[in-house]
Design a protein around this motif. Structure first.
Motif, PDB file in Angstrom:
ATOM      1  N   GLU A  46      79.889  49.635 -28.258  1.00  0.00           N
ATOM      2  CA  GLU A  46      80.414  49.380 -29.956  1.00  0.00           C
ATOM      3  C   GLU A  46      82.111  50.732 -29.586  1.00  0.00           C
ATOM      4  O   GLU A  46      82.045  51.615 -28.763  1.00  0.00           O
ATOM      5  CB  GLU A  46      79.920  50.574 -31.116  1.00  0.00           C
ATOM      6  N   HIS A  51      84.713  47.149 -32.644  1.00  0.00           N
ATOM      7  CA  HIS A  51      83.208  45.515 -31.828  1.00  0.00           C
ATOM      8  C   HIS A  51      82.027  45.890 -30.670  1.00  0.00           C
ATOM      9  O   HIS A  51      82.414  47.479 -30.112  1.00  0.00           O
ATOM     10  CB  HIS A  51      84.427  44.829 -31.264  1.00  0.00           C
ATOM     11  N   LYS A  52      81.067  45.137 -31.273  1.00  0.00           N
ATOM     12  CA  LYS A  52      80.369  45.594 -30.095  1.00  0.00           C
ATOM     13  C   LYS A  52      80.390  44.928 -28.456  1.00  0.00           C
ATOM     14  O   LYS A  52      81.215  43.662 -28.012  1.00  0.00           O
ATOM     15  CB  LYS A  52      78.345  44.483 -30.324  1.00  0.00           C
ATOM     16  N   TRP A  69      77.024  30.681 -30.740  1.00  0.00           N
ATOM     17  CA  TRP A  69      77.765  31.447 -30.644  1.00  0.00           C
ATOM     18  C   TRP A  69      79.816  31.004 -30.383  1.00  0.00           C
ATOM     19  O   TRP A  69      79.873  29.768 -29.709  1.00  0.00           O
ATOM     20  CB  TRP A  69      78.472  32.747 -29.316  1.00  0.00           C
ATOM     21  N   MET A  77      89.081  38.771 -34.864  1.00  0.00           N
ATOM     22  CA  MET A  77      88.855  39.462 -34.292  1.00  0.00           C
ATOM     23  C   MET A  77      90.136  40.509 -33.632  1.00  0.00           C
ATOM     24  O   MET A  77      90.076  41.836 -33.763  1.00  0.00           O
ATOM     25  CB  MET A  77      88.285  39.097 -33.434  1.00  0.00           C
ATOM     26  N   ALA A 305      81.654  35.026 -31.584  1.00  0.00           N
ATOM     27  CA  ALA A 305      81.033  35.322 -32.639  1.00  0.00           C
ATOM     28  C   ALA A 305      80.047  34.421 -32.748  1.00  0.00           C
ATOM     29  O   ALA A 305      79.280  33.167 -32.916  1.00  0.00           O
ATOM     30  CB  ALA A 305      82.141  35.388 -34.050  1.00  0.00           C
ATOM     31  N   HIS A 315      69.950  43.413 -28.833  1.00  0.00           N
ATOM     32  CA  HIS A 315      70.288  43.644 -30.130  1.00  0.00           C
ATOM     33  C   HIS A 315      70.893  42.760 -31.518  1.00  0.00           C
ATOM     34  O   HIS A 315      71.120  41.169 -30.599  1.00  0.00           O
ATOM     35  CB  HIS A 315      72.384  44.294 -30.004  1.00  0.00           C
ATOM     36  N   PHE A 317      72.495  40.248 -34.355  1.00  0.00           N
ATOM     37  CA  PHE A 317      73.297  40.348 -34.482  1.00  0.00           C
ATOM     38  C   PHE A 317      73.424  38.506 -36.027  1.00  0.00           C
ATOM     39  O   PHE A 317      73.432  38.131 -35.925  1.00  0.00           O
ATOM     40  CB  PHE A 317      74.482  38.564 -33.713  1.00  0.00           C
ATOM     41  N   GLU A 318      74.406  39.145 -36.740  1.00  0.00           N
ATOM     42  CA  GLU A 318      74.276  38.295 -37.836  1.00  0.00           C
ATOM     43  C   GLU A 318      75.477  37.205 -38.192  1.00  0.00           C
ATOM     44  O   GLU A 318      76.347  37.980 -36.991  1.00  0.00           O
ATOM     45  CB  GLU A 318      74.087  39.774 -38.689  1.00  0.00           C
ATOM     46  N   GLU A 321      79.362  37.877 -37.351  1.00  0.00           N
ATOM     47  CA  GLU A 321      79.277  39.257 -36.315  1.00  0.00           C
ATOM     48  C   GLU A 321      80.109  38.739 -34.847  1.00  0.00           C
ATOM     49  O   GLU A 321      78.968  38.136 -34.161  1.00  0.00           O
ATOM     50  CB  GLU A 321      77.863  40.160 -36.407  1.00  0.00           C
ATOM     51  N   GLY A 322      81.096  39.576 -34.195  1.00  0.00           N
ATOM     52  CA  GLY A 322      81.836  39.053 -33.109  1.00  0.00           C
ATOM     53  C   GLY A 322      81.532  40.294 -31.885  1.00  0.00           C
ATOM     54  O   GLY A 322      80.401  41.257 -32.364  1.00  0.00           O
TER      55      GLY A 322
END
Length: 419
Positions: A46, A51-52, A69, A77, A305, A315, A317-318, A321-322
């Motif tokens: 992160e 941002h991841k 994605w 972003m 995203a 991980h 991601f929702e 989420e980017g």
């Protein structure tokens, strides 16, 4: 990495230092060492901006390959200082930052004006121009390769392809550089760079609008005329879409190719054995550009995203989420490429056992439309150099890089040629 290994690595000093160097100005000459630190430390990290960051080829390629994605959120972003209302004029990226169905519609229309036949027929002109530029360099003896070859070659070809007259070359070149600088995150850019990006975007829009009006009255044999006439089942490009497409095509076909030539030649000058390998097997010039782009991708990072709940790199991601995809890290992942830091111009020559595709042109629906032209220009340059130049020398051990993070390239490359 085992399934039990944490996917978001601890924020140790080494990791934070690597992130700071990778995204800061000190990392331009060598972004690959901090990228390796992150890749070996974990699959996802992160940044201080929240941002991841994905580091490994398996994860990066998985994200780029699927429409689960989206690329449409990159403006939000990376460029939070630009309002959605101003984005069409301030960030004219056409289908680059779109998703289906709009991406499909625009890309299909643009492809009709950017056909393989149009690229193939450019080869004689590319060869003629390249010979002229190399002859000029030979006459000079010592010169800046970026100034004399890396920029003029794709600049002139892009201008001729689109339909930009010679008297405008200098202006569009400056606008292109200012836009490329502006692809970095807004919070990392000085105020003058943000102003220059705005000036370049609006200048490009006004200029191409003027050219478009001329082509509507007097069509020519160029991409601008072709795009203004393309049609698919009654669908046409709107003026805004056409102008943004011309700008995207120009910047992508000029700035990124210039960077490929510059950093690619630097790598070859630092690895003269690979020049000799191409002299021994001239056919390798067809495959060398892909290896050079794998090692030195012009676009170092990109974003996506999530469009739905999805798990990548362990991980969750929702939607919305980017992630930041480290192309410079994925392309040197030893889980994907044998001896990944070694320059091997024959790496992509084995059709029976091809290596993984590098991510320098992305993957999936956003695979670079101009990839064949960029590879062709680099291939022709290598062909001409091997035929005309006996000795190629690097005249600076540490040539300067531009401050750009996203679109990386050399500021200058002092070199010497002997016939």
């Amino acid at each position: 990495m085992t399934a039990e290994t944490p996917v978001v690595a601890d924020s140790g000093t080494a990791i934070q230092d690597a992130i700071a160097k990778l995204f800061g100005p000190d990392g331009r000459a060598d972004p690959y060492t901090p990228a390796r630190v992150l890749r070996e430390a974990g699959r996802v990290h992160e940044t201080p901006l929240g941002h991841k960051v994905l580091t490994r080829y398996e994860d990066c390629s998985a994200v780029l390959s699927t429409t689960a994605w989206s690329h449409a959120e990159e403006a939000g972003m990376m460029h939070p200082t630009v309002s959605p209302e101003d984005a069409p004029e301030e960030l004219p990226t056409s289908f680059l930052w779109m998703e289906p169905p709009d991406h499909t519609r625009l890309r299909n229309l643009v492809t009709k004006g950017f056909t393989p036949r149009m690229v193939t027929r450019l080869r004689p002109r590319i060869e003629q121009l390249t010979e002229q530029l190399v002859d000029n360099a030979l006459e000079a003896g010592e010169f800046d390769l970026v100034e004399m070859i890396a920029y003029p070659l794709p600049l002139i070809i892009a201008c001729e392809l689109i339909g930009v007259p010679e008297e405008a070359y200098g202006q569009v070149h400056q606008w292109s550089q200012d836009l490329a600088r502006g692809f970095d995150h807004d919070y990392t850019l000085p105020e003058e760079s943000l102003r220059a990006r705005s000036t370049a975007s609006r200048g490009f829009m006004a200029y191409f609008r003027e050219l478009l009006n001329e082509r509507r009255v007097r069509p020519a044999d160029d991409l601008l005329s072709a795009l203004s006439q393309v049609e698919d089942r009654g669908d046409v490009l709107t003026e805004q879409e056409l102008l943004a497409t011309c700008i995207t095509t120009f910047v992508a076909g000029h700035e990124t190719t210039a960077n490929l030539i510059g950093t690619g030649m630097l790598r070859l000058l630092r690895n003269p054995d690979q020049i000799e390998a191409m002299r021994a097997r001239p056919g390798l010039t067809e495959y060398a550009p892909d290896e050079l782009l794998r090692l030195e991708p012009s676009v170092q990072i990109t974003t996506r995203a999530a469009t739905r709940p999805i798990t990548v790199a362990g991980h969750d991601f929702e939607p919305g989420e980017g992630v930041v995809i480290l192309i410079n890290s994925a392309n040197r992942d030893d889980a994907a490429f044998t001896d990944p830091d070694r320059t091997d111009v024959s790496r992509y020559a084995d059709r029976m056992k091809p290596p993984n595709k590098h991510l320098g042109f992305s993957l999936g629906i956003h695979y670079c439309l101009g990839a064949p032209l960029a590879l062709l220009e680099m291939e022709v340059l290598l062909d001409v150099l091997l035929r005309k130049v006996r000795t190629l020398e690097l005249r600076s051990e540490e040539p300067p890089f531009k401050p750009n993070v996203v679109i990386r390239g050399l500021e200058a490359l002092p070199a010497a040629f002997k016939a």
